[in-house]
Write an enzyme that holds these catalytic residues in place. Structure first.
Site, PDB file in Angstrom:
ATOM      1  N   ALA A 187      -3.480   0.209   3.413  1.00 26.06           N
ATOM      2  CA  ALA A 187      -2.065   0.334   3.782  1.00 26.06           C
ATOM      3  C   ALA A 187      -1.192  -0.145   2.630  1.00 26.06           C
ATOM      4  O   ALA A 187      -1.688  -0.438   1.535  1.00 26.06           O
ATOM      5  CB  ALA A 187      -1.783  -0.482   5.030  1.00 26.06           C
ATOM      6  N   ASN A 188       0.109  -0.211   2.841  1.00 28.65           N
ATOM      7  CA  ASN A 188       1.011  -0.787   1.833  1.00 28.65           C
ATOM      8  C   ASN A 188       2.066  -1.624   2.544  1.00 28.65           C
ATOM      9  O   ASN A 188       2.075  -1.717   3.762  1.00 28.65           O
ATOM     10  CB  ASN A 188       1.632   0.320   0.969  1.00 28.65           C
ATOM     11  CG  ASN A 188       2.428   1.295   1.804  1.00 28.65           C
ATOM     12  OD1 ASN A 188       3.397   0.909   2.457  1.00 28.65           O
ATOM     13  ND2 ASN A 188       2.011   2.552   1.813  1.00 28.65           N
ATOM     14  N   ARG A 189       2.962  -2.232   1.754  1.00 29.58           N
ATOM     15  CA  ARG A 189       3.872  -3.230   2.315  1.00 29.58           C
ATOM     16  C   ARG A 189       5.133  -2.649   2.963  1.00 29.58           C
ATOM     17  O   ARG A 189       6.031  -3.382   3.317  1.00 29.58           O
ATOM     18  CB  ARG A 189       4.318  -4.196   1.214  1.00 29.58           C
ATOM     19  CG  ARG A 189       3.199  -5.044   0.680  1.00 29.58           C
ATOM     20  CD  ARG A 189       3.741  -6.032  -0.334  1.00 29.58           C
ATOM     21  NE  ARG A 189       2.657  -6.630  -1.083  1.00 29.58           N
ATOM     22  CZ  ARG A 189       1.892  -7.605  -0.626  1.00 29.58           C
ATOM     23  NH1 ARG A 189       2.099  -8.089   0.580  1.00 29.58           N
ATOM     24  NH2 ARG A 189       0.913  -8.086  -1.360  1.00 29.58           N
ATOM     25  N   SER A 190       5.240  -1.340   3.065  1.00 31.29           N
ATOM     26  CA  SER A 190       6.475  -0.768   3.635  1.00 31.29           C
ATOM     27  C   SER A 190       6.679  -1.224   5.079  1.00 31.29           C
ATOM     28  O   SER A 190       5.753  -1.226   5.885  1.00 31.29           O
ATOM     29  CB  SER A 190       6.376   0.758   3.591  1.00 31.29           C
ATOM     30  OG  SER A 190       7.355   1.319   4.424  1.00 31.29           O
TER      31      SER A 190
ATOM     32  N   ALA B 155       6.510   5.489   2.798  1.00 33.22           N
ATOM     33  CA  ALA B 155       5.665   5.110   1.663  1.00 33.22           C
ATOM     34  C   ALA B 155       4.269   5.627   1.982  1.00 33.22           C
ATOM     35  O   ALA B 155       3.442   4.923   2.561  1.00 33.22           O
ATOM     36  CB  ALA B 155       5.667   3.598   1.497  1.00 33.22           C
TER      37      ALA B 155
END
Ligand code: CTP
Length: 408
Positions: A212-215, A278
């Protein structure tokens, strides 16, 4: 189209005021009824007599004019019309409108009106590009004020070239027609369909793990909510976030980039699509069907094979059939923000890019504030640091103007 329409024209104090006389003529030729307000500064450039002669009725001038108050009163003046047009709109009038001032007849009427307002700015190019005027413009757009012009060209007074010339009378006439033709005029995106993507995507490694990512989805959700408030029929396609579904719109929840693409394609056709998600650039080539066990491969390390995900923004922007009229991408960068964003604009084939610096120090990822640059074919605009809600509102206002065909 303008037959029997009531138009209240506010004439500000600028050399372009001479063009307002022609504007009045053009409007009356088309059957419109034109009432005028001539500001004190406006009278330095054209006289009440010439305005009155061309409009067929005397201009309103003073806020505290006993006779005029008996005749109609400034509140009725503000409301007994189908549209208020400000031409020329000076930097000072724009500042007054943005600040909500009401210290003369023009500013009071502009504050009191409940009708659509269209403004045709005219000023020296330096005044137009000053930070203060840019701020006022962004604010006015967010408040639902429509703009026509200014255009580039030589200034009447100084011979200086640049953006600041008032739009030509016939272009203002066309913008008035567009503003009046808008269904349920008043809500800038009524009758429009808008698609927004938001949040991160989760790419499964196995049934319990993912990449995943931090969005946080805050910016995308704020844009979808602002579009719904502006009257649009909104579909929000969101990756996993902890945010509540915004009110007044349809939220479709997805997990992976592939699911997001499928949901986006299903939501078409739309007038404008804003890709704020994102999206993970890669997914795991062969996610495990069962939870992967430590040490199963016999070594204390693990290699994952990744494959590139479809680029949702580029796929939609490059569609031949059913491409939205306006495709807006985001560019989250940690260095050379504008350069990378410009490159993305061409590479992905979108119309605008909203670029932001998401380096760790900025606090943008997951935070509530955002500092963005709007990149279009015409150039780069750097907006002040604002809350994500303010960025959303300003972007939606700009999109509404673009869809209405008003110069942006
Ligand atoms: N985007 C998309 N689908 C992808 C990747 C990105 O729709 N698979 C969209 C994003 O929603 C955003 C824009 O493309 O509007 C730019 O995203 P960004 O991650 O900044 O760009 P990348 O294509 O990932 O480029 P790079 O990795 O080179 O920065």
């Amino acid at each position: 189209m303008l037959k029997d329409k009531r138009i209240l024209l506010v004439i500000g104090g600028g050399i372009a005021a001479y063009k307002s006389l022609e504007l009045i003529r053009r409007l009356r030729e088309r059957g419109a009824r034109v009432r005028t307000i001539l500001t004190r500064a406006g009278q330095e450039f054209i006289t009440p007599l010439s305005v009155g002669a061309i409009a067929g009725e005397k201009p309103y001038i003073e806020l505290f004019d006993l006779q005029a108050e008996f005749d109609i009163g400034h509140i009725r003046l503000a409301r007994d019309t189908d549209i208020v047009v400000v031409a020329p709109a000076t930097a000072d009038l724009m500042a007054k409108m943005a600040g909500g001032h009401a210290d003369d007849l023009a500013s009071t009427v502009l504050l009191a009106t409940d009708k659509p307002v269209l403004i045709a700015p005219a000023m020296n190019p330096h005044m137009w590009s000053q930070a203060a005027t840019r701020r006022n413009r962004t604010q006015l757009e967010a408040d639902g004020i429509a703009f026509i012009g200014p255009s580039a060209g030589e200034m009447a007074e100084s011979g200086e070239a640049g953006i600041g010339r008032m739009a030509e009378p016939l272009d203002i006439v066309a913008a008035i027609e567009t503003a009046l033709a808008r269904p349920h005029a008043g809500l800038p995106l009524s009758g429009r369909r808008i698609l927004v993507t938001s949040g991160p995507t989760h790419e499964p490694i196995d049934p319990v793990r993912y990449i995943a990512n931090r969005s946080s989805g805050k910016q995308g959700h704020a844009i979808a909510a602002a579009a719904a408030r502006a009257g649009a029929d909104v579909t929000l396609v969101s990756g996993p976030t902890s945010l509540p579904d915004p009110a007044g719109l349809k939220t479709i929840k997805v997990s992976t980039a592939r699911e997001m693409l499928a949901a986006v394609e299903k939501a078409l056709p739309v007038d404008a699509a804003i890709f704020a998600a994102a999206v993970a650039d890669w997914g795991v080539a062969a996610p495990g069907a069962q939870k992967m066990k430590k040490g199963a491969a016999g070594a204390p390390s693990l290699s994952l094979s990744l494959v590139e995900n479809p680029d949702i923004l580029a796929t939609i922007a490059k569609r031949r059939a059913g491409r939205p009229r306006l495709v807006v991408g985001f560019a989250a960068e940690t260095e050379k923000v504008i350069e990378h964003a410009r490159d993305k604009l061409t590479r992905k084939g979108c119309d605008w890019i909203v670029a932001n610096d998401v380096s760790p120090g900025t606090g943008v990822m997951g935070g509530d504030r955002n500092s963005v640059h709007l990149i279009t074919a015409k150039g780069v605009e750097s907006w002040p640091v604002q809350s994500k809600d303010e960025v959303a509102q300003a972007l939606i206002a700009r999109i509404a103007s673009a869809l209405a065909g008003v110069a942006t």
